[in-house]
Structure formats: C-alpha cells, structure tokens
Design a protein around this motif. Sequence first.
Motif, PDB file in Angstrom:
ATOM      1  N   ASP A  90      73.711  27.818  31.789  1.00  0.00           N
ATOM      2  CA  ASP A  90      73.589  27.785  30.335  1.00  0.00           C
ATOM      3  C   ASP A  90      72.244  28.343  29.872  1.00  0.00           C
ATOM      4  OD1 ASP A  90      72.258  25.586  31.438  1.00  0.00           O
ATOM      5  OD2 ASP A  90      72.748  24.267  29.766  1.00  0.00           O
ATOM      6  N   ARG A  91      71.170  28.024  30.565  1.00  0.00           N
ATOM      7  CA  ARG A  91      69.840  28.538  30.191  1.00  0.00           C
ATOM      8  C   ARG A  91      69.716  30.030  30.466  1.00  0.00           C
ATOM      9  NH1 ARG A  91      66.432  23.825  32.905  1.00  0.00           N
ATOM     10  NH2 ARG A  91      68.458  22.956  33.300  1.00  0.00           N
ATOM     11  N   ILE A  92      70.328  30.460  31.572  1.00  0.00           N
ATOM     12  CA  ILE A  92      70.292  31.889  31.894  1.00  0.00           C
ATOM     13  C   ILE A  92      71.035  32.682  30.822  1.00  0.00           C
ATOM     14  CG2 ILE A  92      71.090  33.623  33.546  1.00  0.00           C
ATOM     15  CD1 ILE A  92      70.621  31.455  35.749  1.00  0.00           C
ATOM     16  N   LEU A  93      72.221  32.213  30.442  1.00  0.00           N
ATOM     17  CA  LEU A  93      72.991  32.907  29.408  1.00  0.00           C
ATOM     18  C   LEU A  93      72.260  32.890  28.072  1.00  0.00           C
ATOM     19  CD1 LEU A  93      76.617  31.714  30.231  1.00  0.00           C
ATOM     20  CD2 LEU A  93      75.538  33.901  30.797  1.00  0.00           C
ATOM     21  N   ALA A  94      71.624  31.785  27.733  1.00  0.00           N
ATOM     22  CA  ALA A  94      70.880  31.698  26.465  1.00  0.00           C
ATOM     23  C   ALA A  94      69.717  32.690  26.453  1.00  0.00           C
ATOM     24  CB  ALA A  94      70.384  30.277  26.244  1.00  0.00           C
ATOM     25  N   SER A  95      69.081  32.891  27.587  1.00  0.00           N
ATOM     26  CA  SER A  95      67.936  33.806  27.626  1.00  0.00           C
ATOM     27  C   SER A  95      68.366  35.265  27.511  1.00  0.00           C
ATOM     28  CB  SER A  95      67.127  33.597  28.905  1.00  0.00           C
ATOM     29  OG  SER A  95      67.827  34.072  30.033  1.00  0.00           O
ATOM     30  N   ILE A  96      69.593  35.578  27.916  1.00  0.00           N
ATOM     31  CA  ILE A  96      70.095  36.955  27.850  1.00  0.00           C
ATOM     32  C   ILE A  96      70.903  37.183  26.576  1.00  0.00           C
ATOM     33  CG2 ILE A  96      71.594  38.640  28.999  1.00  0.00           C
ATOM     34  CD1 ILE A  96      70.775  37.262  31.655  1.00  0.00           C
ATOM     35  N   ASP A  97      71.646  36.175  26.152  1.00  0.00           N
ATOM     36  CA  ASP A  97      72.484  36.223  24.960  1.00  0.00           C
ATOM     37  C   ASP A  97      73.421  37.436  24.963  1.00  0.00           C
ATOM     38  OD1 ASP A  97      73.510  35.337  22.526  1.00  0.00           O
ATOM     39  OD2 ASP A  97      72.027  36.458  21.363  1.00  0.00           O
ATOM     40  N   PRO A  98      74.320  37.509  25.971  1.00  0.00           N
ATOM     41  CA  PRO A  98      75.222  38.664  26.035  1.00  0.00           C
ATOM     42  C   PRO A  98      76.239  38.661  24.903  1.00  0.00           C
ATOM     43  CG  PRO A  98      75.824  37.032  27.684  1.00  0.00           C
ATOM     44  CD  PRO A  98      74.564  36.552  27.038  1.00  0.00           C
ATOM     45  N   TYR A  99      76.684  39.861  24.530  1.00  0.00           N
ATOM     46  CA  TYR A  99      77.676  40.026  23.476  1.00  0.00           C
ATOM     47  C   TYR A  99      79.016  39.438  23.905  1.00  0.00           C
ATOM     48  CZ  TYR A  99      80.968  42.518  20.441  1.00  0.00           C
ATOM     49  OH  TYR A  99      81.991  42.833  19.575  1.00  0.00           O
ATOM     50  N   LYS A 100      79.473  39.792  25.088  1.00  0.00           N
ATOM     51  CA  LYS A 100      80.709  39.279  25.687  1.00  0.00           C
ATOM     52  C   LYS A 100      80.460  39.107  27.176  1.00  0.00           C
ATOM     53  CE  LYS A 100      83.985  41.354  22.469  1.00  0.00           C
ATOM     54  NZ  LYS A 100      85.176  42.175  22.305  1.00  0.00           N
ATOM     55  N   ILE A 101      81.355  38.350  27.821  1.00  0.00           N
ATOM     56  CA  ILE A 101      81.239  38.130  29.264  1.00  0.00           C
ATOM     57  C   ILE A 101      82.594  38.383  29.914  1.00  0.00           C
ATOM     58  CG2 ILE A 101      80.887  36.390  31.078  1.00  0.00           C
ATOM     59  CD1 ILE A 101      78.928  34.993  29.203  1.00  0.00           C
ATOM     60  N   VAL A 102      82.558  39.046  31.067  1.00  0.00           N
ATOM     61  CA  VAL A 102      83.734  39.161  31.919  1.00  0.00           C
ATOM     62  C   VAL A 102      83.366  38.565  33.271  1.00  0.00           C
ATOM     63  CG1 VAL A 102      85.152  40.779  33.244  1.00  0.00           C
ATOM     64  CG2 VAL A 102      84.872  41.101  30.810  1.00  0.00           C
ATOM     65  N   ILE A 103      84.209  37.658  33.739  1.00  0.00           N
ATOM     66  CA  ILE A 103      84.043  37.058  35.063  1.00  0.00           C
ATOM     67  C   ILE A 103      84.980  37.800  36.012  1.00  0.00           C
ATOM     68  CG2 ILE A 103      84.272  34.965  36.453  1.00  0.00           C
ATOM     69  CD1 ILE A 103      84.186  33.436  33.692  1.00  0.00           C
ATOM     70  N   VAL A 104      84.421  38.355  37.084  1.00  0.00           N
ATOM     71  CA  VAL A 104      85.237  39.004  38.107  1.00  0.00           C
ATOM     72  C   VAL A 104      85.216  38.098  39.335  1.00  0.00           C
ATOM     73  CG1 VAL A 104      85.563  41.038  39.559  1.00  0.00           C
ATOM     74  CG2 VAL A 104      84.644  41.301  37.236  1.00  0.00           C
ATOM     75  N   THR A 105      86.387  37.686  39.776  1.00  0.00           N
ATOM     76  CA  THR A 105      86.507  36.791  40.919  1.00  0.00           C
ATOM     77  C   THR A 105      87.784  37.117  41.676  1.00  0.00           C
ATOM     78  OG1 THR A 105      86.343  34.457  41.581  1.00  0.00           O
ATOM     79  CG2 THR A 105      87.679  34.932  39.631  1.00  0.00           C
ATOM     80  N   ASP A 106      88.024  36.401  42.762  1.00  0.00           N
ATOM     81  CA  ASP A 106      89.285  36.611  43.471  1.00  0.00           C
ATOM     82  C   ASP A 106      90.166  35.366  43.363  1.00  0.00           C
ATOM     83  OD1 ASP A 106      88.866  34.765  45.657  1.00  0.00           O
ATOM     84  OD2 ASP A 106      87.741  36.280  46.745  1.00  0.00           O
ATOM     85  N   GLU A 107      91.382  35.494  43.832  1.00  0.00           N
ATOM     86  CA  GLU A 107      92.382  34.430  43.687  1.00  0.00           C
ATOM     87  C   GLU A 107      91.941  33.115  44.329  1.00  0.00           C
ATOM     88  OE1 GLU A 107      95.551  36.464  45.616  1.00  0.00           O
ATOM     89  OE2 GLU A 107      96.032  37.684  43.852  1.00  0.00           O
ATOM     90  N   ASN A 108      91.233  33.189  45.455  1.00  0.00           N
ATOM     91  CA  ASN A 108      90.808  31.968  46.148  1.00  0.00           C
ATOM     92  C   ASN A 108      89.645  31.290  45.433  1.00  0.00           C
ATOM     93  OD1 ASN A 108      92.734  32.446  48.159  1.00  0.00           O
ATOM     94  ND2 ASN A 108      91.300  33.634  49.382  1.00  0.00           N
ATOM     95  N   VAL A 109      88.635  32.060  45.101  1.00  0.00           N
ATOM     96  CA  VAL A 109      87.442  31.500  44.448  1.00  0.00           C
ATOM     97  C   VAL A 109      87.784  31.019  43.040  1.00  0.00           C
ATOM     98  CG1 VAL A 109      85.112  32.053  43.627  1.00  0.00           C
ATOM     99  CG2 VAL A 109      85.886  32.890  45.854  1.00  0.00           C
ATOM    100  N   GLU A 110      88.689  31.703  42.388  1.00  0.00           N
ATOM    101  CA  GLU A 110      89.082  31.319  41.028  1.00  0.00           C
ATOM    102  C   GLU A 110      89.552  29.865  40.994  1.00  0.00           C
ATOM    103  OE1 GLU A 110      91.431  30.611  37.551  1.00  0.00           O
ATOM    104  OE2 GLU A 110      92.333  30.773  39.539  1.00  0.00           O
ATOM    105  N   LYS A 111      90.314  29.471  41.976  1.00  0.00           N
ATOM    106  CA  LYS A 111      90.838  28.097  42.028  1.00  0.00           C
ATOM    107  C   LYS A 111      89.737  27.069  42.254  1.00  0.00           C
ATOM    108  CE  LYS A 111      95.083  29.822  44.054  1.00  0.00           C
ATOM    109  NZ  LYS A 111      95.749  30.081  45.320  1.00  0.00           N
ATOM    110  N   LEU A 112      88.691  27.452  42.988  1.00  0.00           N
ATOM    111  CA  LEU A 112      87.651  26.505  43.381  1.00  0.00           C
ATOM    112  C   LEU A 112      86.468  26.432  42.413  1.00  0.00           C
ATOM    113  CD1 LEU A 112      87.549  27.436  47.174  1.00  0.00           C
ATOM    114  CD2 LEU A 112      88.586  25.400  46.160  1.00  0.00           C
ATOM    115  N   TRP A 113      86.064  27.565  41.841  1.00  0.00           N
ATOM    116  CA  TRP A 113      84.798  27.609  41.118  1.00  0.00           C
ATOM    117  C   TRP A 113      84.860  28.078  39.668  1.00  0.00           C
ATOM    118  CZ3 TRP A 113      80.678  25.294  42.981  1.00  0.00           C
ATOM    119  CH2 TRP A 113      80.611  25.060  44.353  1.00  0.00           C
ATOM    120  N   SER A 114      85.875  28.796  39.278  1.00  0.00           N
ATOM    121  CA  SER A 114      85.825  29.432  37.954  1.00  0.00           C
ATOM    122  C   SER A 114      85.787  28.426  36.812  1.00  0.00           C
ATOM    123  CB  SER A 114      86.955  30.436  37.765  1.00  0.00           C
ATOM    124  OG  SER A 114      88.189  29.780  37.643  1.00  0.00           O
TER     125      SER A 114
END
Length: 135
Positions: free
Chosen positions: A25-49
Amino acid sequence: MLKLNLKIEHPTTIIIKPGGLRELDRILASIDPYKIVIVTDENVEKLWSQRVIEVIENTGITYHKIILPPGESCKKLEVAMDIWRTLLNLGFTRDSMIIGLGGGAILDVTGFTASTYMRGCHLLFIPTTLLAQVD
C-alpha cells in the motif's frame, strides 16, 4: 531494506525488502499509478493474488488481472503481444503499473512487456520463488 536510486535518463528506484508485500500500500501510494495490471500464472493466482488485490482495492486504483499458463511456455513474443494488446485496450499509459506476481517465467515476461510498452511503464515484481528473487 536496500534502496537504490539510479540516476539515468529516466530515474529509477529499486527497492529490495523482505516482506515487501506488507508494504504494498505504501509503495503504490508513493508511485500513484494511473492503472494497474497484475500478471500472474494459474497456480500463483490461486495462492497469492487475493492478497495483492485487497491492497489495490483499498487504494481505489483501477486494476486488471492477466492469468497465464504456468511455466516457461509464457516466455514467448506472442504472449507479450497479447499483453500489449490488453494494455492498449485497457487504456494503459506510461503512468500505469504492471505487477509481476510469480516465479521466474512470469517475471521475465512481465519485465520485458513493461520495458517495451510505450518505452516503459512502472514495474513492480512480487517474486514467489527463490529463483525469481535472484534471477
């Protein structure tokens, strides 16, 4: 925490920190991106996304998730082209951010895509394997 400020054509900050996900949250606040895309795979998506998405939703930043098949098969130019098309369709700008969430193959394709989309956009890696951390 190790923080490197590279003074190059486009100043770049590299932060290496154990448990950095807790400070997303602090990292995103310091950058303040316009939009975000998360790129992940099918296995990690289930565990961490979901953990990553909860933080992003609390910031109010618009996000989208791209889920790729696991393994080295995602390291193809065709995959990068599909990601570029998605970014264009989403109205992604250079002020937007790509988050690579996964192992080495995901971080490789994410890093390549981020560096070549509109001559570069914000990039954040969340490695989920030891190899991805040192690669």
